[in-house]
Design a protein around this motif. Structure first.
Motif, PDB file in Angstrom:
ATOM      1  N   GLU A   1      -6.696  10.266   3.775  1.00 18.19           N
ATOM      2  CA  GLU A   1      -7.668  10.785   4.735  1.00 18.19           C
ATOM      3  C   GLU A   1      -8.786  11.578   4.070  1.00 18.19           C
ATOM      4  O   GLU A   1      -9.884  11.702   4.615  1.00 18.19           O
ATOM      5  CB  GLU A   1      -6.946  11.663   5.770  1.00 18.19           C
ATOM      6  N   SER A   2      -8.506  12.128   2.886  1.00 17.05           N
ATOM      7  CA  SER A   2      -9.522  12.912   2.169  1.00 17.05           C
ATOM      8  C   SER A   2     -10.430  12.034   1.314  1.00 17.05           C
ATOM      9  O   SER A   2     -11.361  12.521   0.687  1.00 17.05           O
ATOM     10  CB  SER A   2      -8.840  13.962   1.284  1.00 17.05           C
ATOM     11  N   GLY A   3     -10.121  10.756   1.280  1.00 19.36           N
ATOM     12  CA  GLY A   3     -10.921   9.847   0.466  1.00 19.36           C
ATOM     13  C   GLY A   3     -10.430   9.699  -0.948  1.00 19.36           C
ATOM     14  O   GLY A   3     -11.048   8.994  -1.759  1.00 19.36           O
ATOM     15  N   ASP A   4      -9.312  10.381  -1.265  1.00 20.63           N
ATOM     16  CA  ASP A   4      -8.753  10.293  -2.615  1.00 20.63           C
ATOM     17  C   ASP A   4      -7.897   9.031  -2.749  1.00 20.63           C
ATOM     18  O   ASP A   4      -7.221   8.624  -1.805  1.00 20.63           O
ATOM     19  CB  ASP A   4      -7.893  11.522  -2.917  1.00 20.63           C
ATOM     20  N   LEU A   5      -7.944   8.458  -3.948  1.00 17.62           N
ATOM     21  CA  LEU A   5      -7.135   7.274  -4.219  1.00 17.62           C
ATOM     22  C   LEU A   5      -5.728   7.682  -4.628  1.00 17.62           C
ATOM     23  O   LEU A   5      -5.537   8.595  -5.437  1.00 17.62           O
ATOM     24  CB  LEU A   5      -7.773   6.431  -5.327  1.00 17.62           C
ATOM     25  N   ASN A   6      -4.749   7.025  -4.063  1.00 15.56           N
ATOM     26  CA  ASN A   6      -3.349   7.292  -4.375  1.00 15.56           C
ATOM     27  C   ASN A   6      -2.657   5.987  -4.759  1.00 15.56           C
ATOM     28  O   ASN A   6      -3.103   4.889  -4.393  1.00 15.56           O
ATOM     29  CB  ASN A   6      -2.638   7.909  -3.167  1.00 15.56           C
ATOM     30  N   MET A   7      -1.577   6.131  -5.498  1.00 21.08           N
ATOM     31  CA  MET A   7      -0.819   4.959  -5.928  1.00 21.08           C
ATOM     32  C   MET A   7       0.585   5.006  -5.347  1.00 21.08           C
ATOM     33  O   MET A   7       1.271   6.028  -5.405  1.00 21.08           O
ATOM     34  CB  MET A   7      -0.743   4.908  -7.454  1.00 21.08           C
ATOM     35  N   ASP A   8       0.988   3.913  -4.759  1.00 25.51           N
ATOM     36  CA  ASP A   8       2.347   3.784  -4.251  1.00 25.51           C
ATOM     37  C   ASP A   8       2.878   2.434  -4.715  1.00 25.51           C
ATOM     38  O   ASP A   8       2.183   1.692  -5.410  1.00 25.51           O
ATOM     39  CB  ASP A   8       2.346   3.884  -2.721  1.00 25.51           C
ATOM     40  N   TYR A   9       4.075   2.098  -4.331  1.00 25.52           N
ATOM     41  CA  TYR A   9       4.661   0.809  -4.706  1.00 25.52           C
ATOM     42  C   TYR A   9       5.170   0.090  -3.463  1.00 25.52           C
ATOM     43  O   TYR A   9       5.671   0.721  -2.535  1.00 25.52           O
ATOM     44  CB  TYR A   9       5.816   0.999  -5.698  1.00 25.52           C
ATOM     45  N   ARG A  10       5.019  -1.212  -3.444  1.00 28.71           N
ATOM     46  CA  ARG A  10       5.517  -2.011  -2.321  1.00 28.71           C
ATOM     47  C   ARG A  10       6.468  -3.082  -2.865  1.00 28.71           C
ATOM     48  O   ARG A  10       6.308  -3.572  -3.985  1.00 28.71           O
ATOM     49  CB  ARG A  10       4.356  -2.682  -1.569  1.00 28.71           C
TER      50      ARG A  10
END
Length: 219
Positions: free
Chosen positions: A63-72
């Motif tokens: 929501e803040s526009g920051d890029l995050n990394m997750d795994y699927r």
């Protein structure tokens, strides 16, 4: 076919778990084994499937526009309890030809090389059903290439298609040389071949085109 999500079950393999302590180990190196049930949206038939999988990086913006990394999780089906029909086989297709095609469909997802070998066998059955025998007058075996040459005197276009299937099937004997796309190419050729031989729409259109072009007027 749709996944019945409540039936999806997966766990990490023992070999993958043993690698957790290794330097540089990451979630993308995890190997999973899975099983699940699929359901046909039309007839509600059920098909079991299983295979392997793992985790893939999934980048998203919060929501803040920051890029995050997750795994699927990603899963790859290798086996079905019932063969998936990659294309529709004409109703008038001879039973021996249809059986060879179904054998190819059965192993397509787990063994492309074997799938292409069955495509080659399908080519053999097509020639047999077209009157091109696999044995000569003395009962001696006739190679597929020789049979194709004989078929060319009857139906050159379809003989060329059978020849292409032969080459793809030959490479299937060397699994390192065959890819899923190669088998898909074989299926594309085979689908047109079956339509021309056992449905005849393309052949009738060709005859109509020749007739109109010869008469230089509508038929």
């Amino acid at each position: 076919m749709r996944l019945k999500r409540e039936t999806l079950h997966y766990e990490e393999t023992a070999e993958s778990r043993a690698r957790h302590g290794e330097e540089g180990f990451d979630e993308v190196l995890i190997d999973l084994a899975f099983s699940a049930m699929l359901e046909c949206v039309n007839c509600k038939d059920k098909v079991a499937c299983c295979g392997n999988g793992g985790y893939a990086p999934d980048q998203y913006q919060d929501e803040s526009g920051d890029l995050n990394m997750d795994y699927r999780e990603e899963f790859y089906v290798r086996y079905f309890s019932k063969a998936m029909r990659i294309f529709s086989v004409p109703a008038k297709c001879p039973k021996s030809v249809k059986r060879s095609i179904e054998k190819s469909f059965n192993v397509f997802f787990c063994d492309p090389g074997a799938a292409s070998n069955h495509v080659r066998q399908t080519a053999e059955e097509i020639l047999t059903n077209s009157g091109i025998s696999a044995a000569d007058a003395k009962g001696k075996f006739v190679p597929l290439g020789t049979r194709i040459v004989s078929f060319k005197t009857i139906d050159k276009d379809n003989a060329d298609r059978v020849d292409a299937l032969r080459w793809i099937g030959n490479f299937g004997s060397h699994p390192e040389n065959i890819t899923v796309n190669d088998v898909f190419n074989a299926y594309d050729i085979l689908e047109i071949l079956l339509e021309d031989l056992y449905v005849g729409h393309q052949k009738s259109v060709r005859n109509l085109v020749d007739k109109i072009n010869t008469a230089k007027r509508p038929s």
